[in-house]
Motif scaffolding. Structure first.
Motif, PDB file in Angstrom:
ATOM      1  N   ILE A 427       0.842  -1.209   0.048  1.00 30.08           N
ATOM      2  CA  ILE A 427       0.085  -0.097   0.204  1.00 30.08           C
ATOM      3  C   ILE A 427       0.946   1.385   0.016  1.00 30.08           C
ATOM      4  O   ILE A 427       1.942   1.225   0.622  1.00 30.08           O
ATOM      5  CB  ILE A 427      -1.089   0.214   1.306  1.00 30.08           C
ATOM      6  N   ILE A 428       0.538   2.098  -0.921  1.00 33.73           N
ATOM      7  CA  ILE A 428       1.161   3.357  -0.843  1.00 33.73           C
ATOM      8  C   ILE A 428       0.099   4.545  -0.549  1.00 33.73           C
ATOM      9  O   ILE A 428      -1.032   4.460  -0.983  1.00 33.73           O
ATOM     10  CB  ILE A 428       1.720   3.759  -2.563  1.00 33.73           C
ATOM     11  N   HIS A 429       0.823   5.400   0.264  1.00 37.22           N
ATOM     12  CA  HIS A 429      -0.067   6.687   0.598  1.00 37.22           C
ATOM     13  C   HIS A 429       0.384   7.783   0.027  1.00 37.22           C
ATOM     14  O   HIS A 429       1.641   8.226   0.299  1.00 37.22           O
ATOM     15  CB  HIS A 429      -0.005   6.898   2.177  1.00 37.22           C
ATOM     16  N   ILE A 430      -0.603   8.357  -0.742  1.00 39.43           N
ATOM     17  CA  ILE A 430      -0.004   9.636  -1.359  1.00 39.43           C
ATOM     18  C   ILE A 430      -0.816  10.927  -0.591  1.00 39.43           C
ATOM     19  O   ILE A 430      -1.978  11.039  -0.796  1.00 39.43           O
ATOM     20  CB  ILE A 430      -0.470   9.784  -2.835  1.00 39.43           C
ATOM     21  N   PRO A 431       0.192  11.632   0.202  1.00 37.18           N
ATOM     22  CA  PRO A 431      -0.419  12.846   1.129  1.00 37.18           C
ATOM     23  C   PRO A 431      -1.026  14.173   0.413  1.00 37.18           C
ATOM     24  O   PRO A 431       0.135  14.840   0.461  1.00 37.18           O
ATOM     25  CB  PRO A 431       0.524  12.801   2.038  1.00 37.18           C
ATOM     26  N   PHE A 432      -1.919  14.229  -0.249  1.00 38.52           N
ATOM     27  CA  PHE A 432      -2.323  15.514  -0.741  1.00 38.52           C
ATOM     28  C   PHE A 432      -2.172  16.748   0.104  1.00 38.52           C
ATOM     29  O   PHE A 432      -1.830  17.620   0.005  1.00 38.52           O
ATOM     30  CB  PHE A 432      -3.929  15.330  -1.251  1.00 38.52           C
ATOM     31  N   GLU A 433      -2.567  16.410   1.282  1.00 36.84           N
ATOM     32  CA  GLU A 433      -2.609  17.517   2.259  1.00 36.84           C
ATOM     33  C   GLU A 433      -1.054  17.841   2.615  1.00 36.84           C
ATOM     34  O   GLU A 433      -0.806  18.934   2.681  1.00 36.84           O
ATOM     35  CB  GLU A 433      -3.201  17.070   3.779  1.00 36.84           C
ATOM     36  N   GLY A 434      -0.111  16.738   2.658  1.00 38.06           N
ATOM     37  CA  GLY A 434       1.112  16.995   3.097  1.00 38.06           C
ATOM     38  C   GLY A 434       2.095  17.455   2.178  1.00 38.06           C
ATOM     39  O   GLY A 434       2.791  18.488   2.210  1.00 38.06           O
ATOM     40  N   LEU A 435       1.839  17.150   0.728  1.00 40.55           N
ATOM     41  CA  LEU A 435       2.198  17.994  -0.477  1.00 40.55           C
ATOM     42  C   LEU A 435       1.738  19.442  -0.636  1.00 40.55           C
ATOM     43  O   LEU A 435       2.568  20.165  -0.933  1.00 40.55           O
ATOM     44  CB  LEU A 435       2.054  17.103  -1.592  1.00 40.55           C
ATOM     45  N   ASN A 436       0.501  19.705  -0.185  1.00 39.36           N
ATOM     46  CA  ASN A 436      -0.041  21.070   0.024  1.00 39.36           C
ATOM     47  C   ASN A 436       0.590  21.913   1.152  1.00 39.36           C
ATOM     48  O   ASN A 436       0.551  23.203   0.842  1.00 39.36           O
ATOM     49  CB  ASN A 436      -1.435  21.064  -0.149  1.00 39.36           C
ATOM     50  N   PHE A 437       1.074  21.048   2.082  1.00 38.08           N
ATOM     51  CA  PHE A 437       1.745  21.769   3.095  1.00 38.08           C
ATOM     52  C   PHE A 437       3.160  21.806   3.049  1.00 38.08           C
ATOM     53  O   PHE A 437       3.917  22.452   4.204  1.00 38.08           O
ATOM     54  CB  PHE A 437       1.334  21.205   4.552  1.00 38.08           C
ATOM     55  N   ALA A 438       3.699  21.247   2.146  1.00 42.62           N
ATOM     56  CA  ALA A 438       5.225  20.873   1.979  1.00 42.62           C
ATOM     57  C   ALA A 438       6.115  22.358   2.131  1.00 42.62           C
ATOM     58  O   ALA A 438       5.849  23.102   1.273  1.00 42.62           O
ATOM     59  CB  ALA A 438       5.737  20.285   0.851  1.00 42.62           C
ATOM     60  N   LYS A 439       7.010  22.463   3.130  1.00 41.20           N
ATOM     61  CA  LYS A 439       7.691  23.620   3.058  1.00 41.20           C
ATOM     62  C   LYS A 439       8.646  23.737   1.906  1.00 41.20           C
ATOM     63  O   LYS A 439       8.887  25.082   1.523  1.00 41.20           O
ATOM     64  CB  LYS A 439       8.577  23.793   4.450  1.00 41.20           C
ATOM     65  N   ASP A 440       9.388  22.821   1.517  1.00 42.82           N
ATOM     66  CA  ASP A 440      10.017  22.925   0.364  1.00 42.82           C
ATOM     67  C   ASP A 440       9.442  23.430  -0.849  1.00 42.82           C
ATOM     68  O   ASP A 440      10.192  23.637  -1.854  1.00 42.82           O
ATOM     69  CB  ASP A 440      11.085  21.698   0.232  1.00 42.82           C
ATOM     70  N   ILE A 441       8.113  23.207  -1.002  1.00 42.31           N
ATOM     71  CA  ILE A 441       7.313  23.575  -2.007  1.00 42.31           C
ATOM     72  C   ILE A 441       6.659  25.092  -2.022  1.00 42.31           C
ATOM     73  O   ILE A 441       6.827  25.719  -2.682  1.00 42.31           O
ATOM     74  CB  ILE A 441       6.340  22.566  -2.394  1.00 42.31           C
ATOM     75  N   TRP A 442       6.216  25.238  -0.667  1.00 43.89           N
ATOM     76  CA  TRP A 442       5.375  26.568  -0.464  1.00 43.89           C
ATOM     77  C   TRP A 442       5.998  27.417   0.253  1.00 43.89           C
ATOM     78  O   TRP A 442       5.450  28.483   0.546  1.00 43.89           O
ATOM     79  CB  TRP A 442       4.065  26.109   0.134  1.00 43.89           C
ATOM     80  N   SER A 443       7.460  27.280   0.681  1.00 45.63           N
ATOM     81  CA  SER A 443       7.935  28.321   1.657  1.00 45.63           C
ATOM     82  C   SER A 443       7.916  27.915   3.094  1.00 45.63           C
ATOM     83  O   SER A 443       7.215  27.002   3.251  1.00 45.63           O
ATOM     84  CB  SER A 443       8.071  29.711   1.257  1.00 45.63           C
ATOM     85  N   GLU A 444       8.409  28.766   3.988  1.00 48.00           N
ATOM     86  CA  GLU A 444       8.180  28.519   5.376  1.00 48.00           C
ATOM     87  C   GLU A 444       7.146  28.873   6.126  1.00 48.00           C
ATOM     88  O   GLU A 444       6.933  28.461   7.262  1.00 48.00           O
ATOM     89  CB  GLU A 444       9.396  29.283   6.129  1.00 48.00           C
ATOM     90  N   ASP A 445       6.202  29.198   5.311  1.00 49.12           N
ATOM     91  CA  ASP A 445       4.694  29.455   6.157  1.00 49.12           C
ATOM     92  C   ASP A 445       3.760  28.580   5.275  1.00 49.12           C
ATOM     93  O   ASP A 445       2.316  29.356   5.235  1.00 49.12           O
ATOM     94  CB  ASP A 445       4.403  30.942   6.070  1.00 49.12           C
TER      95      ASP A 445
END
Length: 548
Positions: A427-445
């Protein structure tokens, strides 16, 4: 010579023996040879589970970053127990591979559960059947089709505005905004999908509306045993199963009549090309279906399953996204004021024309011209994806490419460009929420509601670096991505464009809004979770509005 009792004892012993072998293999032997065992990840005792850290929004918003800091972007966690290794990855190369490859499918349990609610539509099929259905429904979600529906959304939003006006003789009230928005999006979906008016804004009495509403409300109440063993609903149906079955019968009977009526309209349109054709999704689906090879057409029942899928995945999720947007605006009155100013200011669409969103023939273009409105909608969808993540199951052994190093438990480093192993059934979990919250993608906030970030997104949040539709993972990516993302975004914009100029929204004093994850991420009042899903907001008519 064996007697009947002896045969019975032997049969029971054989069944118990095979069951014991299966359990020993599941809990002890198979995990020893699972390649995911070598991946870094949080540890736990034999029956320890990390699922609450994955799906409980009180933990997941920050836990993902904690795990990434300790183990890198690709790691494993324990599902049902230590024996249940599950892969989680924030490596966009790996995510893209998993969501695009036909090797990975939604778990059969999930698909079976959903099919008992909405039939075998686009969200419960895989492989060639899914590709075929997506081809059929494609014309219903083109940009041209969505443009034609924008006036429908605006009219329903105006109905809701007027209804709120009627219900607030003193110009102010505390309303359960989610409940009201849910009723309104049902009306919008009914008109857009079926040219059918539920009139739910004016009263929750219409039979088809109640059937859909009951079925969707019951989806979060099914016990884990019946999700794991859906056959129980067939042979020993409980009250929930009987209610779902009765609701589906109402939907089927009404849908069959609607399809029959639309066939008559299509015949009339064919005989008289000057006849103005309807542009609802069911009509477009039927036209697309008729244009297909007769041996490959969807049956009337299949068409109805598609519509049920749209209602289930679209109406409820859009209502939630729209409700969350009003919640964020209530929490940030400065942004609410700025957006209201934008929406009430005349919009110049070109050098020779000045208009407003009330002109239906250009409704979509005007809605698209509001830059802060677009940013508020996208920021809401980033912060609260209605579906917080998705699971995939490997249908065969595979090698998953990575673009970030993975340090295995024996010290071996899987370098960028190399692969990690995964076996069939993992089973693989793709974390939509986690990717939307990722600091390396969206900056520090990333946990802040800051629509202005959309004025200048970092390259890490833009294609091709970031594969998500509409620059968020909310709508997924690849063959299983949401076909109705434009529908959702346009409907949200239409409602906000009507409600914000007329009402101000605020959080009641002493109230804190929290999240509850089930099939969808729903709002609750913290400390009052026993009262169920709700989003109480102070709604005040703007012409009587003091600063809130």
């Amino acid at each position: 010579m064996f007697t009947a009792p002896t045969f019975l004892l032997l049969a029971v012993a054989l069944i118990l023996g095979r069951g014991l072998v299966w359990i020993v293999n599941l809990l002890v032997i198979a995990p020893l040879f699972d390649p995911l065992r070598k991946l870094p990840g949080p540890k736990g005792r034999f029956f320890s589970s990390h699922i609450k850290y994955v799906i409980d929004p009180d933990f997941s918003a920050t836990q993902h970053e904690v795990w990434k800091g300790k183990y890198g972007k690709t790691f494993r966690y324990h599902g049902s127990g230590k024996f249940d290794y599950r892969l989680m990855t924030f490596d966009l190369r790996a995510v893209s591979h998993i969501l695009v490859s036909p090797i990975y499918e939604k778990p059969r349990i999930t698909r079976t559960f959903l099919s008992t609610m909405i039939g075998t539509g686009i969200f419960t099929t895989e492989g060639t059947e899914h590709a075929f259905q997506k081809k059929i429904i494609g014309p219903a979600f083109t940009l041209q089709s969505i443009k034609a529906l924008a006036p429908v959304f605006l009219r329903v939003a105006e109905e809701l505005r007027d209804k709120w006006d009627e219900s607030m003789p003193n110009g102010q009230d505390t309303l359960d905004v989610y409940h009201w928005i849910s009723r309104a999006t049902f009306d919008a979906f009914g008109l857009a999908c079926l040219t059918y008016n539920f009139r739910a804004i004016h009263g929750e009495t219409e039979e088809l509306y109640l059937a859909f509403r009951r079925m969707f409300d019951l989806a979060d109440k099914k016990g884990i045993l019946r999700i794991l063993l859906p056959v129980l609903d067939k042979f020993w149906p409980d009250e929930i199963a009987r209610s779902v079955l009765a609701s589906r019968q109402v939907i089927f009977d009404t849908g069959r009549r609607l399809i029959s009526d639309k066939k008559e309209l299509l015949r009339a349109e064919k005989e008289s090309p000057s006849t103005s054709g309807e542009k609802d999704l069911l009509t477009l689906l039927m036209k697309s279906n008729l244009g297909n090879d007769s041996a490959k057409r969807l049956s009337d029942s299949d068409l109805l399953d598609q519509i049920s899928s749209f209602f289930f995945a679209g109406s409820d999720s859009t209502a939630l996204a729209l409700s969350w947007s009003l919640c964020f605006l209530a929490l940030h009155p400065d942004i609410q004021t700025r957006l209201r100013t934008e929406l009430t200011h005349p919009i110049t669409l070109d050098s020779s024309s000045t208009t407003s969103f009330h002109f239906e023939d250009r409704a979509y273009d005007v809605l698209e011209s509001f830059t802060l409105l677009d940013a508020v909608v996208r920021e809401t969808l980033r912060l609260v994806p209605p579906v917080h993540g998705t699971l995939r199951v490997a249908t065969q052994n595979d090698l998953i490419p990575v673009s970030e190093p993975v340090v295995l438990s024996d010290g071996t480093v899987v370098s960028p460009g190399e692969h990690i192993q995964i076996r069939k059934g993992s089973i693989i979990h793709i974390p939509f929420e986690g990717l939307n919250f990722a600091k390396d993608i969206w900056s520090e906030d990333p946990l802040e509601f800051r629509p202005d970030r959309w004025r200048s997104l970092p390259s890490s949040a833009q294609p091709p670096n970031f594969p998500g539709l509409a620059n968020v993972m909310t709508f997924s990516f690849g063959p299983s991505s949401c076909p109705g993302y434009r529908f959702t975004i346009t409907e949200m914009k239409a409602f906000l464009s009507i409600l914000l100029p007329h009402f101000a929204f605020a959080i009641p004093e002493g109230q804190t809004i929290g999240k509850r994850n089930g099939l969808f991420t729903r709002p609750i009042v913290k400390g009052k979770s026993s009262m169920g899903v709700q989003l109480p907001l102070i709604v005040k008519r703007l012409d009587e509005c003091d600063p809130l």
